[in-house]
Design an enzyme around this catalytic site. Structure first.
Site, short mmCIF file in Angstrom:
data_model
loop_
_atom_site.label_atom_id
_atom_site.label_comp_id
_atom_site.label_asym_id
_atom_site.label_seq_id
_atom_site.Cartn_x
_atom_site.Cartn_y
_atom_site.Cartn_z
N ALA A 110 0.85 -1.19 0.00
CA ALA A 110 0.00 0.00 0.00
C ALA A 110 0.89 1.24 0.00
CB ALA A 110 -0.94 0.01 1.20
N PHE A 111 0.30 2.38 -0.38
CA PHE A 111 1.13 3.58 -0.57
C PHE A 111 1.79 4.04 0.73
CE2 PHE A 111 -0.52 7.52 1.24
CZ PHE A 111 -1.75 7.12 1.73
N LYS A 112 1.28 3.60 1.87
CA LYS A 112 1.84 4.06 3.15
C LYS A 112 3.32 3.70 3.29
CE LYS A 112 -2.54 4.44 5.53
NZ LYS A 112 -3.47 3.98 4.47
N ASP A 113 3.75 2.65 2.59
CA ASP A 113 5.16 2.26 2.64
C ASP A 113 6.08 3.37 2.11
OD1 ASP A 113 4.71 -0.34 3.60
OD2 ASP A 113 4.43 -1.13 1.57
N LEU A 116 6.39 5.55 5.21
CA LEU A 116 6.80 4.91 6.47
C LEU A 116 8.16 4.23 6.38
CD1 LEU A 116 3.40 3.66 7.87
CD2 LEU A 116 5.08 5.05 9.09
#
Ligand SMILES: *Cc1c(COP(=O)(O)O)cnc(C)c1O
Length: 477
Positions: A110-113, A116
């Site tokens: 997911a784009f959160k990587d 993060l």
């Protein structure tokens, strides 16, 4: 560069302070006190550069010396070398005016990587230099927990505890968290709901003695460093598609407003961002706001795009700060009204201003499945439900004067296999790095919805010294 709170009464901080503290002490969110700007020549020079090269240029002015430049470059290079596509965030053309930017090539799909993975390394770096260690706690309903765990695993300065509601996250999501074999990672399944998990995390932060004893910290979506890292891919997409010489638009499936706010920030920094479409599912508080200028809370309903099942978009406060002419007192007053009455409105002049750039869009579950099916037929791309809301919004709302619109694909379809199969008849396969997900051993502890029991658990599992105190809310969603 200094950072100021959107509510105007917290101390100003430099980058490293903002990185570690998350929420400001006055309850506000940190924003830079001015926007770094890129000239047309600088933007032209970005076309064709690598993701990491553009990242260094975009991030450098925000870090502003808080991290030595050679170290920053090394950290950025290392972060994005770990992604599983050579372009990091590849662009695919879907039709004449529409491109898809794939933001799911990191470890948790997911784009959160994209943010993060960098933030975890920045934490480790800054804490090591200070000789400090922290305990990160957070609650998750799915995606955020795994991205935070992957970002913090095996980092010496960090111990991470993630609470999820037992039996209420999908199997892929649970396994992405519980199969991480790192000594500093602790999964807690709470006998309760997501709200119970979130309340427990808040209660731990509000227990001052415990918070100080454990040096609690958070990597939640209001952390400025996450926004900063997300600004990068707007520059990557924009300059690849003709900026600064052509205007560019983006369509972004939204929940907490962090991703699309990064697109807004890119515009403030000189990228010719001419349209931002904010996609939502049936939980359409943002879409209603951009239509009417009135923000009104309603109950959250489950949908096929669970990462957007959100009622209050915390990062919206950063846009509001600009809309209210960077008047922290006015922001604080507006949000106090909102919390008390569940409603606030913008005046007509400000609404007109915000609508020059933003459009809101909503799509229900049936429409989402239809979009997945149609896109597969028209372009061969199999989209996840979140990304499908973005492409549907783009097709419907692209303004005629915008030659290139980029829809952000925020998750890999294999993260949401049931909805995707229902829509398309195809069950998406997990990418190679996760192929053995179902064979890996799981590690988790089940605890009752009881603050004392959870705090005891954190104390027992905590393996190191803590020398830092934070005052902030511990939500990671
Ligand atoms: C978190 C998430 C979103 C929402 O992003 P915001 O920055 O909160 O607006 C959208 N899609 C997916 C797949 C996500 O994981």
């Amino acid at each position: 560069m200094k950072y100021v709170s959107t509510r105007g009464s917290a101390p100003e901080l430099a980058f490293d302070g903002v990185l570690l503290s998350g929420l400001a002490r006055d309850g506000g969110l940190y924003v830079p006190d001015g926007w770094p700007e890129f000239s047309a020549a600088e933007l032209r020079a970005m076309a064709g550069q690598s993701y990491a090269e553009i990242a260094l240029q975009v991030i450098r002015p925000f870090v502003d010396g808080a991290i030595d430049e050679a170290d920053l470059k090394r950290i950025i290079d290392k972060t994005y070398a770990g992604f599983d596509h050579a372009a990091v965030a590849p662009l695919k053309q879907l039709d004449r005016n529409l491109w898809l930017m794939e933001l799911f090539h990191g470890p948790t799909l997911a784009f959160k990587d994209y943010a993060l993975q960098l933030v975890g390394r920045l934490f480790d770096y800054v804490l090591t230099r200070r000789g400090e260690r922290v305990t990160i706690v957070g609650a998750t309903s799915g995606d955020t927990g795994s991205a935070a765990i992957e970002a913090c695993r095996d980092r010496d300065q960090v111990e991470i505890f993630i609470l999820h509601p037992q039996g209420r996250v999908s199997e892929v999501q649970r396994r992405q968290m519980t199969t991480v074999a790192a000594a500093n990672v602790h999964n807690i399944a709470i006998e309760g709901t997501f709200d119970d998990c979130q309340d427990l995390v808040k209660a731990m932060f509000n227990d001052t003695a415990f918070r100080d004893e454990m040096s609690l910290s958070a990597v939640n979506s209001i952390n400025w460093a996450r926004i900063m890292a997300q600004i990068v891919y707007y520059f990557v997409a924009g300059t690849a598609l003709g900026a600064p010489d052509r205007p560019i638009g983006f369509s972004v499936p939204s929940g907490n407003f962090g991703n699309v706010y990064a697109g807004y920030a890119a515009g403030r920094m000189g990228l010719p961002v001419a349209q931002l479409i904010v996609g939502s599912n049936r939980n359409d508080i943002l879409a209603r706001f951009f239509e009417t200028g009135s923000m009104r809370m309603e109950k959250v309903e489950p949908s096929y795009s669970p990462s957007m099942d959100i009622q209050v978009s915390s990062n919206f406060e950063r846009l509001l700060y600009d809309l209210l002419d960077r008047d922290g007192t006015a922001v604080a007053a507006t949000l106090t009204t909102f919390r008390a009455s569940g409603n606030f409105s913008l005046d007509a002049e400000r609404l007109a201003r915000v609508r020059r750039l933003f459009d809101g869009f909503r799509l229900d579950d049936a429409g989402t499945l239809e979009e997945i099916k149609q896109r597969l037929e028209s372009s061969g791309e199999l989209l996840d439900p979140h990304s499908a809301i973005g492409t549907a919004a783009a097709a419907r709302l692209r303004r005629a004067e915008i030659p290139a619109l980029v829809a952000m694909a925020t998750a890999h379809p294999a993260k949401f296999p049931d909805a995707v199969e229902k829509a398309s008849g195809r069950r998406p396969a997990l990418p190679p790095r996760l192929q053995d997900l179902y064979d890996r051993p799981e590690r988790l502890d089940v605890l009752p919805n009881d603050l004392g029991r959870v705090e005891d658990f954190v104390r027992q599992r905590q393996r190191g010294l803590n020398r830092r105190a934070f005052t902030e809310q511990g939500k990671t969603a």
